[in-house]
Scaffold this active site. Sequence first.
Site, PDB file in Angstrom:
ATOM      1  N   ARG A  52       1.307   2.887  -0.429  1.00 20.48           N
ATOM      2  CA  ARG A  52       2.371   2.889  -2.299  1.00 20.48           C
ATOM      3  C   ARG A  52       3.380   3.789  -2.057  1.00 20.48           C
ATOM      4  O   ARG A  52       3.046   4.613  -0.709  1.00 20.48           O
ATOM      5  CB  ARG A  52       1.634   3.160  -3.410  1.00 20.48           C
ATOM      6  CG  ARG A  52       0.784   1.814  -3.707  1.00 20.48           C
ATOM      7  CD  ARG A  52      -0.277   1.944  -4.657  1.00 20.48           C
ATOM      8  NE  ARG A  52      -1.534   2.558  -4.086  1.00 20.48           N
ATOM      9  CZ  ARG A  52      -2.890   2.947  -4.490  1.00 20.48           C
ATOM     10  NH1 ARG A  52      -2.635   2.765  -5.384  1.00 20.48           N
ATOM     11  NH2 ARG A  52      -3.464   3.420  -3.909  1.00 20.48           N
ATOM     12  N   ASN A  75       7.810  -2.673   4.222  1.00 21.83           N
ATOM     13  CA  ASN A  75       8.102  -2.864   3.056  1.00 21.83           C
ATOM     14  C   ASN A  75       8.138  -2.263   2.140  1.00 21.83           C
ATOM     15  O   ASN A  75       7.596  -2.160   1.187  1.00 21.83           O
ATOM     16  CB  ASN A  75       7.547  -4.218   3.099  1.00 21.83           C
ATOM     17  CG  ASN A  75       6.183  -4.194   2.282  1.00 21.83           C
ATOM     18  OD1 ASN A  75       5.371  -3.337   3.527  1.00 21.83           O
ATOM     19  ND2 ASN A  75       5.501  -4.521   1.986  1.00 21.83           N
ATOM     20  N   HIS A 157       4.670 -11.528  11.931  1.00 23.93           N
ATOM     21  CA  HIS A 157       3.717 -12.057  10.711  1.00 23.93           C
ATOM     22  C   HIS A 157       4.362 -13.471  10.936  1.00 23.93           C
ATOM     23  O   HIS A 157       5.642 -13.488  10.347  1.00 23.93           O
ATOM     24  CB  HIS A 157       4.318 -11.669   9.700  1.00 23.93           C
ATOM     25  CG  HIS A 157       3.626 -12.535   8.977  1.00 23.93           C
ATOM     26  ND1 HIS A 157       2.257 -12.345   7.812  1.00 23.93           N
ATOM     27  CD2 HIS A 157       4.185 -13.888   7.736  1.00 23.93           C
ATOM     28  CE1 HIS A 157       2.529 -12.944   6.720  1.00 23.93           C
ATOM     29  NE2 HIS A 157       3.644 -14.324   7.101  1.00 23.93           N
ATOM     30  N   HIS A 210      -2.638 -10.050  12.835  1.00 24.48           N
ATOM     31  CA  HIS A 210      -3.041 -11.073  11.810  1.00 24.48           C
ATOM     32  C   HIS A 210      -3.417 -12.806  11.796  1.00 24.48           C
ATOM     33  O   HIS A 210      -3.290 -13.175  11.365  1.00 24.48           O
ATOM     34  CB  HIS A 210      -3.147 -11.049  10.460  1.00 24.48           C
ATOM     35  CG  HIS A 210      -1.890 -10.855   9.185  1.00 24.48           C
ATOM     36  ND1 HIS A 210      -1.117 -11.815  10.182  1.00 24.48           N
ATOM     37  CD2 HIS A 210      -1.167  -9.724   8.967  1.00 24.48           C
ATOM     38  CE1 HIS A 210       0.267 -11.895   9.302  1.00 24.48           C
ATOM     39  NE2 HIS A 210      -0.205 -10.807   8.383  1.00 24.48           N
ATOM     40  N   ASP A 283      -4.101  -5.004   6.789  1.00 20.15           N
ATOM     41  CA  ASP A 283      -3.102  -4.977   6.085  1.00 20.15           C
ATOM     42  C   ASP A 283      -4.190  -4.996   4.994  1.00 20.15           C
ATOM     43  O   ASP A 283      -3.633  -5.326   3.617  1.00 20.15           O
ATOM     44  CB  ASP A 283      -3.611  -6.716   6.146  1.00 20.15           C
ATOM     45  CG  ASP A 283      -1.663  -7.117   5.982  1.00 20.15           C
ATOM     46  OD1 ASP A 283      -0.997  -6.554   6.321  1.00 20.15           O
ATOM     47  OD2 ASP A 283      -2.361  -9.052   5.760  1.00 20.15           O
ATOM     48  N   HIS A 287      -2.060  -3.563  -5.018  1.00 20.74           N
ATOM     49  CA  HIS A 287      -1.514  -4.094  -6.115  1.00 20.74           C
ATOM     50  C   HIS A 287      -2.620  -3.811  -7.372  1.00 20.74           C
ATOM     51  O   HIS A 287      -3.514  -4.086  -7.307  1.00 20.74           O
ATOM     52  CB  HIS A 287      -1.863  -5.715  -5.971  1.00 20.74           C
ATOM     53  CG  HIS A 287      -1.121  -6.413  -5.087  1.00 20.74           C
ATOM     54  ND1 HIS A 287       0.763  -5.616  -4.738  1.00 20.74           N
ATOM     55  CD2 HIS A 287      -1.334  -6.957  -3.866  1.00 20.74           C
ATOM     56  CE1 HIS A 287       0.960  -6.727  -3.440  1.00 20.74           C
ATOM     57  NE2 HIS A 287       0.003  -6.655  -3.208  1.00 20.74           N
ATOM     58  N   GLY A 302      -2.197 -10.677  -0.973  1.00 19.98           N
ATOM     59  CA  GLY A 302      -2.741  -8.915  -0.109  1.00 19.98           C
ATOM     60  C   GLY A 302      -3.583  -8.354  -1.190  1.00 19.98           C
ATOM     61  O   GLY A 302      -4.648  -8.843  -2.265  1.00 19.98           O
TER      62      GLY A 302
END
Length: 447
Positions: A52, A75, A157, A210, A283, A287, A302
Amino acid sequence: MIELHGIRVLGGEPSALAVHEGVLVEPFCAPRIDLGGLIAVPALVDLRAHLRAAGDADAVAAAHGGYSDVVAMPNRTPVTDSVARVRALGRGIRACRVHPAGALTVGLAGQRLAPIAEMAQAGVRVFSDDANCLDDAGLLRRAMVAARAAGAVVAQHAQSEALAGGGQVNAGEAAKQTRLPPWPGVGEEAVIARDVLLAAETGAALHVSHVSTARSVEIVRWAKSQGWSVTAEVTPHHLLLDDRAVRGGDTRFKVNPPLRSAADVEALREGLRDGTIDAVSTDHAPHPASAKARDWCAAPFGAVGLETALAVVADVLDGDWELIARVMSHAPARIAVLAGAGRPLEPGEPATFALVDPDAEWEVRPEELRGGVANTPFAGLAFRHRVVATVVGGRVTADPLGLLGGVAGPEEEAGDDPARDPRAARGLRSPWEGPSGSVERRTPPAA
């Protein structure tokens, strides 16, 4: 100097680890702490985590999960696609070492290459567009050429927009029963097949993020048999859970790629055991509860995983500590070119390790996770193994039971902790135990 006695390095016979000025040394009559059968492993390395804005809470979660080093996906806001943003990431975070992954394309938009060479000069060794699969083969080839010249790895990915765009759950029974858009395995496999050929043609290092299907494992196995520079990872949730878990509509199980079939899970486990899959990566994707409370298609993909990864993998691999150390520490450090991480627990090496209680018998309670968010797919499950302390370069970064008393950390005071015997400390009621101190083991909802 301090000596930790009774330690079972990689599950071996009880021995001692001695720490002096951040380095492991030969034991020599120094003050000692009896750690009664705890297992020592090299501190873990995560190749794929989403942090975050500040990253502090996620770093604390990482430390309590046994991690010394985490590769942070690009990201973020703003995207990690420039030298300035690379240098800003991780400042002030002390609980673990954060290594930025650089974006392959500007803004993760898949249109223009980001300045790969410049970011590599600033220390970036992993480049990825994260969950935005770089579908453009020509642009990916150029990115591979640039990464190879910079001595970096391209992490992809694998999700074909044409084959899996908009997919929500595994194709087949899961999609039929939930009536949600299917995310077929071929949408992953077709991209991996293309990418390994591009890696062969360019000589670039490709890391497949992954993997989730049996055929993906076979493609990676074939690419490695050709001598190409291809590595792969799998997540703990893809190793433990299968697509039956999603059929109740609980968005805790909404991950990308989706949970696959039981046969895929078994192929992933076998691929990890035989070395086709090199590493386990979490990964980790935190959230807020409000986001995960939305309808399935509106909820984000996620799950969090830093605090539970070792417990899951230790169960899946039946406590094979040599293999656990390889896939959760040595191999990830090698792939990400982290020279100070994933080192063996030998004299002269950094005092960077995690201590694991092999008889913790604990239950995952989302509200008690250190990261402060509850979107774990393992809620309510019980595990045998648990990380109880992490030391990085001789500094204690996590010690929830006070087993080390801060003695290995130059910035903490040792204090007068009466529970120097970890068995006595574990006899005290801890934040993750119930009133009786016992935990009932339960099987996963799907495995």
